[in-house]
Write an enzyme that holds these catalytic residues in place. Structure first.
Site, PDB file in Angstrom:
ATOM      1  N   LYS B  81      -1.449  -8.083   0.988  1.00  0.00           N
ATOM      2  CA  LYS B  81      -1.441  -6.765   0.335  1.00  0.00           C
ATOM      3  C   LYS B  81      -2.070  -5.751   1.290  1.00  0.00           C
ATOM      4  CE  LYS B  81      -2.933  -4.742  -4.143  1.00  0.00           C
ATOM      5  NZ  LYS B  81      -3.580  -5.065  -5.430  1.00  0.00           N
ATOM      6  N   SER B 156      -0.802  -4.016  -9.612  1.00  0.00           N
ATOM      7  CA  SER B 156      -0.606  -3.239  -8.404  1.00  0.00           C
ATOM      8  C   SER B 156      -0.115  -4.064  -7.206  1.00  0.00           C
ATOM      9  CB  SER B 156      -1.904  -2.537  -8.007  1.00  0.00           C
ATOM     10  OG  SER B 156      -2.892  -3.488  -7.649  1.00  0.00           O
ATOM     11  N   SER B 180      -3.887  -7.060 -11.686  1.00  0.00           N
ATOM     12  CA  SER B 180      -3.012  -6.695 -10.577  1.00  0.00           C
ATOM     13  C   SER B 180      -2.444  -7.857  -9.774  1.00  0.00           C
ATOM     14  CB  SER B 180      -3.741  -5.749  -9.616  1.00  0.00           C
ATOM     15  OG  SER B 180      -3.731  -4.447 -10.135  1.00  0.00           O
TER      16      SER B 180
END
Lengths: 99, 491
Positions: B81, B156, B180
């Site tokens: 990420k 997310s 997330s």
């Protein structure tokens, strides 16, 4: 009492975020909606309930000896700075409006 | 030798590499070829790092040639990420604020995965600064759900989930502040673990809410996830919250959960707002657990419903504080201005997107003197009640079963009201607030939507080995997780 556009501007100033005048109404609406959404938090019987500021509050901190270690070299620390001067970060004047 | 990354788990692939069946270089070539043909559609990657990947692959191939022992996940294509630093990459948090930011050190979690043998393919898209549940707030691009390109991948960590579901990466890392990792894993039909708070170091990961953030892995299988966690769960002197974890996550995966007590929160499973197909899938999961010899016990979490309000007080308040470091002096987007005050406020206006600005403002307001005692302090007291709910429930059971997301992946633009979007996390946030471990496990496809559905399993703090054990056994009751069908079409 519902927040107004002026309140939204004051909050944004405090958070150091400029705002578009045209967005203030929408921001105030958002904050008012959120305050309504979050209102249940005020309805609990919390008499005598201790707060938990951290999920591992019961555990001890992980500590180390206070020994000097390697720090980031200056050139790396400055690598992403928008403006530098010699070995320093460069900023505009703090008081007043002239550079 | 012909091999297909689509049909292998990370553990299987690593074994194949160790046996000499395929080289890490060949694996890396195939991974990039899959990215080339699939990522135009999915758009999970913000940056590709071929140089780093091929150099890591070369080291593995050389070590093997020399007869050296290879690490557990040697040669596994991984991606991270883009709120995680890795030297040689940019770390943007999917924000204009950090456009062009070059990592000057590597996050401990990323380092641990590389030391475990990972091949770093690149950096993955997210909601800007991880604020969101759909990855729609990224400044750069919109990641698509590999099962239906008209739908969001969740967020997310949308890029991390989508990349695994598309078969581009075998293991990815995400971060989870309120769901997330688990919610995008649910939307994309892959396994996503939020370990117990304190299990994984956050050093080098851009902070959102420091009392809630935790890093964890995505994968196609629970076993891959356990191997990844084994590599990640290490005490790091650079993150004081990281604990000394001695658990063995892998040896527990026996499939035998006879006698395990599984707490079932029926009030959540049967809640209004949970789609009918999700309810049916969760009832089926309960039957599977029973058939495996587990004992189902009804438990209650009376304050968990209030977790949403506690979360949206604590999260933005901590984010407001963490994001104050973006002052446009040391790094970040800088607006032109003639004095420091204007430079700061204009840089933050131009650099942060609307959702980030909204949450900072909310946090700023909540921490103001008039609201601190009305909202912030009570939210921390409610955290005590939520934590106690879990402690009480875990006196009766080992692991709790509940929904992960109330529904399957929604269409782009379908939810445009930010407060409605926040409800996506209604079943995940309480776990961050209490600090427990939670895993999102695919339990098939919706009989109406045809989209992936997940169960969420939750464990007491630092019992993540138990969590993985139960998830692994339950996983065995379902068909193997496959790469999303439409990804393979036309190849």
């Amino acid at each position: 009492m519902a927040l107004t556009s002026d309140d939204a501007r004051r909050i944004a100033d405090y958070a150091r975020i400029a705002v578009d005048e045209g967005d203030l109404g929408q921001l105030a609406d958002y904050l008012n909606n959120m305050m309504e959404t979050l209102a249940p938090i005020k309805e609990f019987d919390l008499e005598g309930v201790e707060p938990t500021f951290h999920p591992i509050g019961d555990l001890t901190n992980v500590m180390r000896e206070d020994e000097p270690g390697k720090s980031l070299p200056i050139e790396l620390a400055l690598k992403n700075a928008p403006q530098t001067s010699d070995r320093y970060f460069r900023v505009p004047t703090i008081l007043g409006g002239q550079e | 030798m012909s091999f297909s990354l689509d049909s292998l788990s990370a553990v299987e692939l690593s074994k194949l590499i160790k046996s000499g069946g395929v080289s890490a270089k060949e694996v890396t070539e195939q991974a990039y070829s899959l990215i080339e043909s699939r990522d135009d559609k999915v758009q999970a990657f913000l940056e590709l790092t071929e140089d780093l990947a091929f150099s890591a692959a070369q080291k593995i191939d050389e070590a093997r040639a020399k007869g050296e022992e290879l690490p557990a996940l040697a040669g596994v294509p991984m991606a991270f990420k883009d709120n995680m630093n890795l030297i040689g990459t940019h770390t943007t948090c999917a924000s204009k604020m950090l456009e062009g930011f070059e990592s000057v050190y590597t996050a401990t979690c990323v380092q641990n995965m590389l030391e475990a043998g990972g091949i770093p393919l690149g950096k993955l898209n997210l909601d800007e600064f991880a604020f969101g549940s759909s990855t729609e707030t990224s400044y750069y691009q919109t990641t698509k759900n590999p099962h239906d390109l008209e739908r969001v991948p969740g967020g997310s960590s949308g890029g991390s989930a989508a990349s695994v579901a598309a078969g581009e990466s075998l293991i990815t890392l995400g971060s989870d502040t309120g769901g997330s990792i688990r919610q995008p894993a649910a939307f994309c039909g892959v396994v996503g673990l939020k370990p117990t708070y304190g299990t994984v170091s956050r050093y080098g990961v851009v902070a959102f809410a420091s009392s809630l953030d935790q890093v964890g892995p995505f994968s196609k299988t629970v076993e891959d996830n356990a191997y990844a966690l084994q590599a990640l769960a290490k005490k790091d002197p650079r993150d004081v919250t990281s604990q000394n974890i001695t658990a063995d996550f892998i040896s527990q995966l026996t499939g035998d959960i006879r006698g395990k007590k599984i707490g079932v929160v029926s009030s959540m499973i049967e809640a209004k707002g949970v789609s009918e197909e999700t309810k049916r899938a969760l009832r089926k999961a309960q039957e599977h657990l029973k058939d495996l010899g587990a004992e189902l016990i009804e438990v209650e979490l009376p304050h968990a419903e209030s977790a949403m309000s506690a979360y949206y007080v604590i999260g933005p308040a901590e984010a407001f504080s963490n994001l104050s470091r973006f002052d446009a002096v040391r790094y970040g987007h800088q607006a032109k201005a003639s004095n420091l005050g204007d430079q700061t406020s204009h840089s933050r206006y131009e650099g942060f997107g609307p959702e980030v600005r909204r949450r900072i403002l909310l946090g700023s307001y909540i921490l103001s003197s008039e609201l601190y005692h009305e909202y912030y302090y009570p939210a921390q007291q409610v955290r005590t009640l939520i934590t106690k709910d879990y402690t009480d429930a875990f006196e009766k059971c080992d692991v709790i079963l509940m929904p992960c997301s109330p529904r399957t992946a929604f269409k782009f633009g379908e939810i445009d009201d930010p407060t409605e979007m926040y409800l996506s996390d209604m079943f995940t946030v309480s776990i961050n607030i209490a600090g427990n471990g939670g895993i999102s496990l695919p339990i098939g496809f919706g009989d109406e939507s045809g989209l992936p559905i997940a169960a969420q399993l939750v464990c007491p703090a630092f019992k993540d080995a138990d969590l993985l054990k139960v998830a692994h056994a339950l996983e065995g009751c379902y068909p193997k997780v496959e790469v999303a069908k439409i990804m393979k079409a036309g190849e």
